[in-house]
Design an enzyme around this catalytic site. Structure first.
Site, PDB file in Angstrom:
ATOM      1  CB  SER A 200      -0.943   0.009   1.210  1.00  0.00           C
ATOM      2  OG  SER A 200      -1.794  -1.114   1.178  1.00  0.00           O
ATOM      3  CG  HIS A 257      -1.137   3.629   3.713  1.00  0.00           C
ATOM      4  ND1 HIS A 257      -2.433   3.285   4.021  1.00  0.00           N
ATOM      5  CD2 HIS A 257      -0.476   2.452   3.564  1.00  0.00           C
ATOM      6  CE1 HIS A 257      -2.534   1.974   4.052  1.00  0.00           C
ATOM      7  NE2 HIS A 257      -1.363   1.453   3.786  1.00  0.00           N
TER       8      HIS A 257
END
Length: 279
Positions: A200, A257
């Site tokens: 991610s 992230h």
């Protein structure tokens, strides 16, 4: 110092989008910029300067025609897009990393891929950075926990990573992935000693790279579907606000992230300026 040649000096109200696309198809590297109340099209050498002027003259006299699309180009469905070898290798390694926790119940193999070393006897992570084991800076991106985790990351890797590899080549994508993975994993590790993994952070890095590139190089913009960035950024905010815990989705590596997104933006800015030089 790189020298540029002004091939065209035109009013601002003249649309050069189609002509610019034609030049890229012809392999003519160029840059269009507004200066004062004019727009200047620059190229890297005198030969290209004459080539551009000749094409533009043929266009104005009607000898050359540029086909206009009747409607904006729609992006092809994800599964219909061809991806290069780098995306395929990353995807296969991620699938293997998703299967590994299910197949390796003793976690002996998983322990080799975590950022922080795992003491198998106590089941605890050792709060020490992977000095002498540099692969640990990267390998957490291949670990995935659950079907939704690998499905989400795999689809966006195929979409965003494939977009970059098709336009700029496998080495550019590989370098981008390695830099973003290392940066996002180290940022996450500095926040907490925990078992984390997944692609991610890299996915948000790819998004940041594309957003920065499209902003600074609109003539060579990636065909990012409108609304994709908005949805992904909203999801990032939802995760950072802690709503994923309320939804029963567990803890999210929000630092990875966010730092991946920032790293991607910085790399996109750097690449957009480095590639301004004529090919």
């Amino acid at each position: 110092m790189t020298e540029y040649f002004i091939a065209l000096d035109l009013p601002l109200d003249e649309d050069l989008a189609d002509f610019s696309a034609l030049l890229w198809q012809q392999g003519v590297a160029h840059h269009i910029a507004e200066e004062g109340n004019r727009q200047l099209l620059r190229v890297g050498d005198a030969q290209q300067q004459e080539q551009v002027r000749a094409l533009y003259s043929r266009l104005k006299t009607g000898e050359l025609h540029i086909e206009r699309r009747s409607a904006p180009t729609r992006s092809a469905p994800v599964l219909q897009r061809r991806c290069g070898p780098v995306v395929w290798v990353l995807l296969l390694l991620s699938i293997a990393g998703a299967l590994l926790p299910q197949l390796d119940r003793s976690f002996e193999s998983v322990a080799l891929l975590t950022f922080y070393p795992l003491d198998l006897e106590s089941g605890q992570l050792l709060a020490q950075w992977p000095v002498g084991e540099p692969w640990r800076l990267l390998t957490p991106m291949f670990l995935h926990f659950g079907l939704m985790h690998i499905a989400f990351n795999g689809l966006w890797l195929w979409e965003l990573g494939g977009m970059i590899e098709r336009r700029q080549g496998g080495m550019a994508l590989l370098g981008l992935v390695l830099l973003v993975a290392a940066a996002s994993n180290m940022a996450q590790a500095m926040m907490t000693v925990s078992l984390f993994g997944g692609m991610s952070g890299v996915i948000y890095g790819l998004l940041g790279y594309i957003l920065a590139w499209n902003r600074l190089r609109p003539v060579e913009a990636f065909p990012l579907v409108r609304g994709v960035a908005t949805v992904m950024l909203i999801w990032l905010l939802v995760c950072m606000a802690g709503f994923t815990r309320l939804l029963g989705l567990g803890e999210i590596a929000n630092t990875a992230h966010f730092s991946g997104l920032v790293m991607g933006l910085l790399l996109g800015v750097a690449a957009s300026f480095l590639r301004r030089r004529p090919v």
